[in-house]
Scaffold this motif. Structure first.
Motif, mmCIF file in Angstrom:
data_model
loop_
_atom_site.group_PDB
_atom_site.id
_atom_site.type_symbol
_atom_site.label_atom_id
_atom_site.label_comp_id
_atom_site.label_asym_id
_atom_site.label_seq_id
_atom_site.Cartn_x
_atom_site.Cartn_y
_atom_site.Cartn_z
ATOM 1 N N VAL A 35 0.855 -1.199 0.000
ATOM 2 C CA VAL A 35 0.000 0.000 0.000
ATOM 3 C C VAL A 35 0.888 1.245 0.000
ATOM 4 O O VAL A 35 0.620 2.219 -0.712
ATOM 5 N N GLN A 82 3.681 1.748 -1.285
ATOM 6 C CA GLN A 82 4.398 1.981 -2.545
ATOM 7 C C GLN A 82 3.571 2.786 -3.551
ATOM 8 O O GLN A 82 4.089 3.220 -4.578
ATOM 9 N N VAL A 83 2.285 2.963 -3.277
ATOM 10 C CA VAL A 83 1.422 3.685 -4.219
ATOM 11 C C VAL A 83 1.693 5.181 -4.086
ATOM 12 O O VAL A 83 1.329 5.809 -3.090
ATOM 13 N N ALA A 84 2.358 5.730 -5.091
ATOM 14 C CA ALA A 84 2.788 7.132 -5.032
ATOM 15 C C ALA A 84 1.617 8.082 -4.892
ATOM 16 O O ALA A 84 1.739 9.145 -4.290
ATOM 17 N N ALA A 85 0.476 7.712 -5.456
ATOM 18 C CA ALA A 85 -0.679 8.606 -5.427
ATOM 19 C C ALA A 85 -1.218 8.780 -4.015
ATOM 20 O O ALA A 85 -1.931 9.739 -3.747
ATOM 21 N N LEU A 86 -0.904 7.858 -3.120
ATOM 22 C CA LEU A 86 -1.523 7.884 -1.799
ATOM 23 C C LEU A 86 -0.557 8.171 -0.654
ATOM 24 O O LEU A 86 -0.868 8.945 0.239
ATOM 25 N N SER A 87 0.601 7.502 -0.684
ATOM 26 C CA SER A 87 1.348 7.450 0.563
ATOM 27 C C SER A 87 2.231 8.671 0.780
ATOM 28 O O SER A 87 2.792 9.231 -0.152
ATOM 29 N N HIS A 88 2.345 9.049 2.034
ATOM 30 C CA HIS A 88 3.247 10.106 2.466
ATOM 31 C C HIS A 88 4.679 9.551 2.382
ATOM 32 O O HIS A 88 4.891 8.373 2.681
ATOM 33 N N ALA A 96 7.097 1.836 6.330
ATOM 34 C CA ALA A 96 6.471 0.570 5.929
ATOM 35 C C ALA A 96 7.496 -0.480 5.493
ATOM 36 O O ALA A 96 7.143 -1.627 5.264
ATOM 37 N N GLY A 113 -4.076 10.905 7.527
ATOM 38 C CA GLY A 113 -2.799 11.608 7.577
ATOM 39 C C GLY A 113 -1.743 10.979 6.692
ATOM 40 O O GLY A 113 -1.089 11.669 5.914
ATOM 41 N N LEU A 114 -1.564 9.664 6.800
ATOM 42 C CA LEU A 114 -0.474 9.002 6.077
ATOM 43 C C LEU A 114 -0.815 8.731 4.615
ATOM 44 O O LEU A 114 0.054 8.761 3.755
ATOM 45 N N MET A 115 -2.081 8.426 4.346
ATOM 46 C CA MET A 115 -2.458 8.082 2.971
ATOM 47 C C MET A 115 -3.243 9.198 2.294
ATOM 48 O O MET A 115 -3.520 9.106 1.095
ATOM 49 N N GLY A 116 -3.604 10.199 3.055
ATOM 50 C CA GLY A 116 -4.284 11.345 2.458
ATOM 51 C C GLY A 116 -5.724 11.098 2.062
ATOM 52 O O GLY A 116 -6.322 11.920 1.370
ATOM 53 N N LEU A 117 -6.293 9.973 2.500
ATOM 54 C CA LEU A 117 -7.698 9.699 2.156
ATOM 55 C C LEU A 117 -8.592 10.444 3.158
ATOM 56 O O LEU A 117 -9.287 9.840 3.985
ATOM 57 N N VAL A 118 -8.551 11.773 3.058
ATOM 58 C CA VAL A 118 -9.163 12.615 4.086
ATOM 59 C C VAL A 118 -10.684 12.475 4.095
ATOM 60 O O VAL A 118 -11.288 12.256 5.148
#
Lengths: 236, 325
Positions: free
Chosen positions: B215, B217-223, B230, B275-280
């Motif tokens: 999870v 490794q997904v540039a679109a999501l992870s801080h 991780a 916070g970490l994945m930005g899925l606010v």
């Protein structure tokens, strides 16, 4: 006091109906979310008509496995002369634009933006393009064994299945060139998918693997509004 | 689900813990639970505020791109005919024919969101949010994420809850419908967690404990910090298994004495995802659904505890005045 009885009866009926709806509704939702198995398949039409139409849901969050790879959408606008050259020499090597990386960077800088959703929109288009229905596997297998009719059928069916995703990706590319003010000078866009595969867990310090997949050349869609996502980008 | 703001004498405090003489006792307790008083009124407000906040954020984020996303020449080409049928859908589809009407939908959504946040005419606000939300979803279904789906379903059930501040007669149909909607929201939340957990059981990476690494490794999501963290075996194994256990056990934990700790962990879990994945926006909706499970009595106790702490803090800060002469 006579009027109270019918009212009370109506209220009781409504209460019982609400409970029946609750029980039936969650039974249907449970069946809808279960993997395909005989009882579910028997009521598939009812499930599509009820839950599928009005209470659509899918909770496979990062499941069954997280995708892990990064899929970037690359585009290259082509004018009439370049399109003619593509037939002879293949796709040009220069002036490819990565439409995904600016969205990832923007989202890393500010979480309260639409960039993540925009990049997810691109990703869904790319994955939908790459996905092959199980019904097509038989044609593909037959094509691999050398049957030209199967190959033709397989190609036609893939084109049909990919059409919605293709339209979406071409529109993204067209809006990008509208942002750059170049849409009127171009007649086609080439689409390319760049997959960055992270190393497996056992080799997690290693460099990721890059794989490019060409998705084809399509007429640019004229009249697309500017997306506003790439207004700072420059033509190179 | 248990508790109520103003329980009548003799009403069961908890449906789950109701002790009665067999099935008849349980049915009686269920009837009293559904009919006597509106349940989870504060939890419903928490959910309304969470969904309103999420929708308002969505409007602010999406408004600059509205024409590109849903406009007549934009990305979307969806239609309401799939859910409303050819005749009605054909009429409703006219709303997608101009940018002005698309912006009007966003405006309506913003008004509904503010109404939900402020608790002003919540039934009307729910409708004002749900209709444009569903129309925009139909136009471009690919833009919808899981948070949107959860919010849309919750809004549908929230149509039947009592308006904020309503005082209905005990045993009335309005109270019954409110409580049925409360059960529906609870079941939907439990369904979300259970389905998410069960779907993960089919994946090898969740079972071997490396899913969180993938999870991240997904540039679109992870801080960027999340990517590094991780790579630590303990972190990714704990994160993967804890997620799996939390989701799978949620439906049981929420009707057990573990309910409050489970809610607290859920809040931390979704704050971390935000916070970490930005899925606010997804996290805000899920936090609202977690807070929905706190009973009115527990909110009242929390309020009294917070007020006591506040008074104590004020008392300590107040400088000592001159003594009596």
């Amino acid at each position: 006091m006579q009027w109270r009885d019918p009212r009370h009866a109506l209220s009781s009926v409504a209460k019982a109906a609400a409970l029946c709806w609750l029980a039936g509704h969650f039974l249907l939702i449970t069946l809808y979310l279960l993997p395909p198995w005989p009882p579910r398949q028997a009521v598939r039409g009812l499930l599509d008509l009820t839950v599928g139409r009005h209470f659509e849901q899918n909770w496979s969050l990062f499941a069954p496995d997280p995708i892990g790879s990064n899929f970037a959408l690359l585009v290259r606008g082509l004018d009439a002369a370049e399109l003619a050259a593509v037939a002879r020499e293949g796709l040009p090597a220069d002036r490819w634009y990565d439409l995904s990386a600016p969205l990832w960077d923007g989202f890393a800088q500010n979480r309260l933006t639409a960039y993540e959703r925009m990049s997810s929109l691109q990703l869904r288009g790319v994955l939908a393009y790459l996905q092959e229905e199980p019904a097509e596997w038989a044609w593909a297998e037959s094509c691999r064994r050398g049957d030209p009719t199967s190959c033709a059928l397989h190609a036609a069916e893939l084109e049909r299945l990919r059409l919605p995703a293709t339209i979406q990706l071409v529109r993204f590319a067209s809006a990008f060139y509208a942002d750059l003010g170049l849409a009127d000078q171009l007649s086609y866009v080439a689409l390319r998918l760049r997959e960055t595969r992270p190393p497996p867990w056992s080799e997690r310090g290693a460099a990721p693997e890059l794989v490019d997949i060409d998705l084809g050349v399509y007429p640019i869609e004229r009249g697309m509004p500017r997306s506003g996502l790439y207004v700072g980008e420059r033509a190179n | 689900l248990s508790g109520a703001a103003r329980l009548p004498r003799g009403a069961p405090e908890s449906l789950v813990n109701a002790r009665g003489a067999g099935a008849a006792g349980l049915v009686g307790a269920a009837q009293r639970w559904l009919g006597d008083a509106p349940r989870q009124t504060t939890g419903v407000r928490a959910l309304q505020i969470a969904i309103g906040t999420m929708l308002f954020l969505r409007v602010c984020n999406d408004a600059p791109f509205a024409s590109f996303l849903w406009g007549p020449h934009g990305l979307g080409w969806g239609s309401t005919r799939t859910i409303l049928g050819a005749t009605l859908g054909g009429v409703v589809d006219h709303v997608y024919e101009s940018d002005v009407s698309v912006y009007a939908l966003l405006g309506c959504l913003a008004v509904g969101a503010v109404g939900l946040i402020l608790g002003y005419r919540t039934s009307l606000a729910t409708l004002a949010a749900l209709v444009p939300y569903a129309l925009l979803e139909q136009r471009l279904p690919q833009y919808v994420d899981r948070g949107d789906s959860a919010a849309r379903l919750a809004l549908l059930y929230l149509l039947f809850v009592l308006p904020s501040g309503a005082r209905p007669a005990p045993g009335s149909l309005a109270v019954w419908l409110h409580n049925v909607a409360v059960v529906a929201i609870g079941l939907q939340a439990a369904t979300i967690y259970a389905a998410a957990g069960l779907a993960k059981l089919a994946g090898s990476r969740w079972l071997d404990g490396t899913a969180i690494y993938h999870v991240a490794q997904v540039a679109a999501l992870s801080h960027p910090a999340f990517v590094e963290v991780a790579r630590q075996p303990l972190v990714t194994a704990f994160g993967s298994y804890a997620t799996l256990v939390y989701e799978l056990l949620f439906p049981l934990a929420i009707i057990s004495p573990l309910r409050l700790p489970w809610i607290a962990v859920g809040l931390l879990f979704h704050v971390a995802i935000g916070g970490l994945m930005g899925l606010v926006t997804f996290s805000i909706v899920m936090i609202g659904l977690d807070l929905f499970f706190v009973t009115d009595r527990e909110y009242a106790q929390l309020g009294r505890w917070a007020a006591g702490r506040w008074r104590a803090a004020l008392g300590q800060r107040r400088p000592a005045g001159p003594g009596p002469p």
